[in-house]
Design a protein around this motif. Structure first.
Motif, mmCIF file in Angstrom:
data_model
loop_
_atom_site.group_PDB
_atom_site.id
_atom_site.type_symbol
_atom_site.label_atom_id
_atom_site.label_comp_id
_atom_site.label_asym_id
_atom_site.label_seq_id
_atom_site.Cartn_x
_atom_site.Cartn_y
_atom_site.Cartn_z
ATOM 1 N N UNK A 33 0.817 -1.222 0.000
ATOM 2 C CA UNK A 33 0.000 0.000 0.000
ATOM 3 C C UNK A 33 0.850 1.271 0.000
ATOM 4 N N UNK A 34 1.956 1.260 0.754
ATOM 5 C CA UNK A 34 2.798 2.467 0.828
ATOM 6 C C UNK A 34 3.269 2.886 -0.562
ATOM 7 N N UNK A 35 3.678 1.900 -1.341
ATOM 8 C CA UNK A 35 4.246 2.201 -2.665
ATOM 9 C C UNK A 35 3.137 2.588 -3.639
ATOM 10 N N UNK A 36 1.990 1.918 -3.524
ATOM 11 C CA UNK A 36 0.877 2.267 -4.416
ATOM 12 C C UNK A 36 0.454 3.716 -4.167
ATOM 13 N N UNK A 37 0.546 4.170 -2.914
ATOM 14 C CA UNK A 37 0.225 5.567 -2.621
ATOM 15 C C UNK A 37 1.240 6.515 -3.277
ATOM 16 N N UNK A 38 2.510 6.111 -3.282
ATOM 17 C CA UNK A 38 3.518 6.957 -3.948
ATOM 18 C C UNK A 38 3.276 6.978 -5.462
ATOM 19 N N UNK A 39 2.900 5.824 -6.016
ATOM 20 C CA UNK A 39 2.612 5.781 -7.466
ATOM 21 C C UNK A 39 1.464 6.731 -7.801
ATOM 22 N N UNK A 40 0.427 6.718 -6.961
ATOM 23 C CA UNK A 40 -0.718 7.618 -7.201
ATOM 24 C C UNK A 40 -0.276 9.071 -7.087
ATOM 25 N N UNK A 41 0.582 9.340 -6.116
ATOM 26 C CA UNK A 41 1.051 10.716 -5.924
ATOM 27 C C UNK A 41 1.824 11.201 -7.155
ATOM 28 N N UNK A 42 2.666 10.319 -7.718
ATOM 29 C CA UNK A 42 3.450 10.728 -8.897
ATOM 30 C C UNK A 42 2.521 11.015 -10.073
ATOM 31 N N UNK A 43 1.452 10.207 -10.202
ATOM 32 C CA UNK A 43 0.483 10.450 -11.276
ATOM 33 C C UNK A 43 -0.228 11.783 -11.030
ATOM 34 N N UNK A 44 -0.574 12.058 -9.765
ATOM 35 C CA UNK A 44 -1.276 13.310 -9.445
ATOM 36 C C UNK A 44 -0.391 14.517 -9.732
ATOM 37 N N UNK A 45 0.925 14.317 -9.693
ATOM 38 C CA UNK A 45 1.864 15.424 -9.953
ATOM 39 C C UNK A 45 2.230 15.518 -11.437
ATOM 40 N N UNK A 46 1.593 14.694 -12.265
ATOM 41 C CA UNK A 46 1.752 14.864 -13.718
ATOM 42 C C UNK A 46 2.531 13.779 -14.426
ATOM 43 N N UNK A 47 3.131 12.826 -13.688
ATOM 44 C CA UNK A 47 3.879 11.766 -14.382
ATOM 45 C C UNK A 47 2.894 10.729 -14.914
ATOM 46 N N UNK A 48 3.329 10.015 -15.941
ATOM 47 C CA UNK A 48 2.491 8.969 -16.512
ATOM 48 C C UNK A 48 2.981 7.661 -15.881
ATOM 49 N N UNK A 49 2.170 7.084 -15.010
ATOM 50 C CA UNK A 49 2.605 5.906 -14.239
ATOM 51 C C UNK A 49 1.709 4.739 -14.616
ATOM 52 N N UNK A 50 2.326 3.644 -15.060
ATOM 53 C CA UNK A 50 1.514 2.536 -15.551
ATOM 54 C C UNK A 50 2.046 1.210 -15.016
ATOM 55 N N UNK A 51 1.114 0.361 -14.575
ATOM 56 C CA UNK A 51 1.486 -1.000 -14.158
ATOM 57 C C UNK A 51 1.324 -1.890 -15.374
ATOM 58 N N UNK A 52 2.408 -2.559 -15.770
ATOM 59 C CA UNK A 52 2.309 -3.375 -16.990
ATOM 60 C C UNK A 52 2.356 -4.869 -16.687
ATOM 61 N N UNK A 53 2.565 -5.250 -15.450
ATOM 62 C CA UNK A 53 2.595 -6.668 -15.071
ATOM 63 C C UNK A 53 2.902 -6.755 -13.591
#
Ligand code: S3P
Length: 448
Positions: free
Chosen positions: A54-74
């Motif tokens: 969960x900690x890392x998924x929250x950071x991934x969401x934060x990076x997307x909210x700040x404009x980065x394109x973050x994608x889980x591919x597998x």
């Protein structure tokens, strides 16, 4: 704003030996940094072995909210298309970092030198943790922050419009403070210098170098002086996240105390700034061999073979604390089974983790019939020479490492060990329960 859901009471009890192979998930510290630096590079960073807690998924969401394109591919495979240093966009909502102290503190650093305003919050545990240790240096760069009394979250950070480079001596042995300052320094012109008196985990420095930043560490009379040249163009990377030694600590320690155990824990990151627990366990008489020692992605790695062992209490050198700061809860659980006292000093920082870990371990160990001594910055565990009563219930305070420590302990106590809530384990080690059961551990959920 995130809260904690329904508690998951859990229990563990003694059974047969632990056998087999423990495939540990990716390192939490490296996972946070991979997403954040990926978001600050120009182009596509490819990450494999990312921890999907969960900690890392929250950071991934934060990076997307700040404009980065973050994608889980597998499974554990992620792609981050970054915005470049200074390129963060203002998010249109509050950034909720959940339980993650590392997440929120590193992201605060990374946004503090961009001309955007961001409000941060987290769960009840994170909202009680000190943020002044981060906002103090960030204001030197020109950022402004307004939080609750004592700088607690929720907190709004107004990034510096004209950031200045900073020279800062960290008042605590904390990789989070160091990393926040270095990430802030990325978008400040000129050289940012961070001095730490004790060396803490150096993943940020290693990774910044990998992304092409100019960064160097020299040892001086003041301590370790790290100099970063600001405003680099970070080049996207392909990152294989090493497996987390702090998560490996749980099956390793469980195997040491459960008679007849023999397990293999492959591919564990053994960065010297993280490996203090293994050194300590070997000094206590643990039968751990480090097989296939090699280097992967700039980090030393080995396969650990661990056999049940008779342990002897020791005094853990306090200067080792930064390299095993997250491992004191499991060490104190294991120390209960040793012969003689285990003395852990210089561990004041444990009081400001996901909970007050000195207090949580002290109370829980007492509930299991273990004698302890406790002070502001120390914990002494009186080993019971193999036999530990158990039978109590430990409060975890929504702290993953407290929960896992007591569940591991219960695999070797005379009576079962209960915890009030194991739901926080998903923040750092979502597969803990299944992995331990696959090794033969008796761990159950009481509400099933
Ligand atoms: C971390 C640093 C440590 C550690 C935390 C992860 C990091 O905190 O406890 O789990 O990834 O930088 P401090 O830097 O506050 O000691």
């Amino acid at each position: 704003m995130s809260g904690h859901g329904t508690p998951t009471p859990m229990q563990s009890r003694a059974g047969g030996p632990l056998k087999g192979t423990a495939e540990i998930p990716g390192d939490k510290s490296v996972s946070h940094r991979s997403l954040i630096l990926g978001a600050l590079a120009v182009g596509e960073t490819k990450i494999s072995g990312l921890l999907e807690g969960d900690d890392i998924l929250d950071t991934a969401k934060a990076m997307a909210a700040l404009g980065a394109d973050v994608e889980r591919v597998g499974d554990g495979e992620w792609r981050v298309n970054g915005v470049g240093v200074g390129g963060f966009a203002e998010p249109d909502n509050v950034i909720d970092c959940g339980n993650a102290g590392t997440g929120v503190r590193l992201i605060m650093g990374a946004v503090s030198t961009s001309p955007i305003t961001v409000t941060f919050t987290g769960d009840a545990s994170l909202r009680s943790r000190p943020m002044g240790r981060i906002t103090d240096p960030l204001t030197l760069f020109g950022a402004q922050t307004v939080g609750r009394a004592n700088g607690l979250l929720p907190l709004t950070l107004v990034g510096a419009h004209e950031p200045m480079p900073v020279r800062y001596t960290s008042p605590h042995a904390s990789a989070q403070i160091k990393s926040a300052v270095l990430l802030a320094g990325l978008n400040a012109p000129g050289k940012t210098v961070l001095i730490e008196k004790e060396k803490t985990r150096d993943h940020t420095e290693r990774m910044l170098r990998g992304f092409g930043a100019e960064i160097e560490t020299v040892e001086t009379d003041e301590g370790f002086e790290i100099t970063l040249t600001g405003q680099p163009e970070l080049r996207p990377q392909t990152i294989a996240v090493p497996r987390d030694p702090s998560s490996a600590a749980f099956p390793v320690c469980a195997a040491l105390i459960v008679e007849g155990s023999d397990i293999l824990v492959p591919n564990i990151g053994l960065n010297p700034t993280r490996a203090g627990l293994f050194t300590t366990l070997v000094e206590m008489g643990a039968d751990i061999t480090f097989e296939n020692q090699r280097e992967e992605g700039g980090e030393p790695v080995a396969d650990l073979r661990v056999k049940a062992s008779k342990l002897q209490g020791i005094e853990v050198p306090s200067e080792r604390a930064p390299s095993m700061i997250d491992e004191y809860p499991i060490l104190s659980a294991v120390a209960s089974f040793a012969t003689g006292k285990t003395v852990m000093r210089g561990i004041r920082e444990l009081r400001v983790k996901e909970c007050d870990r000195i207090d949580a371990m002290a109370r829980g160990l007492e509930a299991m019939g273990v004698t302890i001594e406790e002070g502001e910055d120390f914990l002494i565990v009186h080993g019971q020479g193999g036999k530990v009563q158990g039978g109590g219930k430990a409060s975890t305070f929504f702290d993953h490492r407290i929960g896992m420590s007591f569940l591991c302990m219960g695999l070797a106590t005379e009576r079962p060990v209960s915890i009030d809530d194991g739901s926080a384990i998903a923040t750092s080690f979502p597969i803990f329960e299944n992995l331990m059961k696959d090794l033969g551990a008796s761990i159950m959920r009481n509400n099933r």
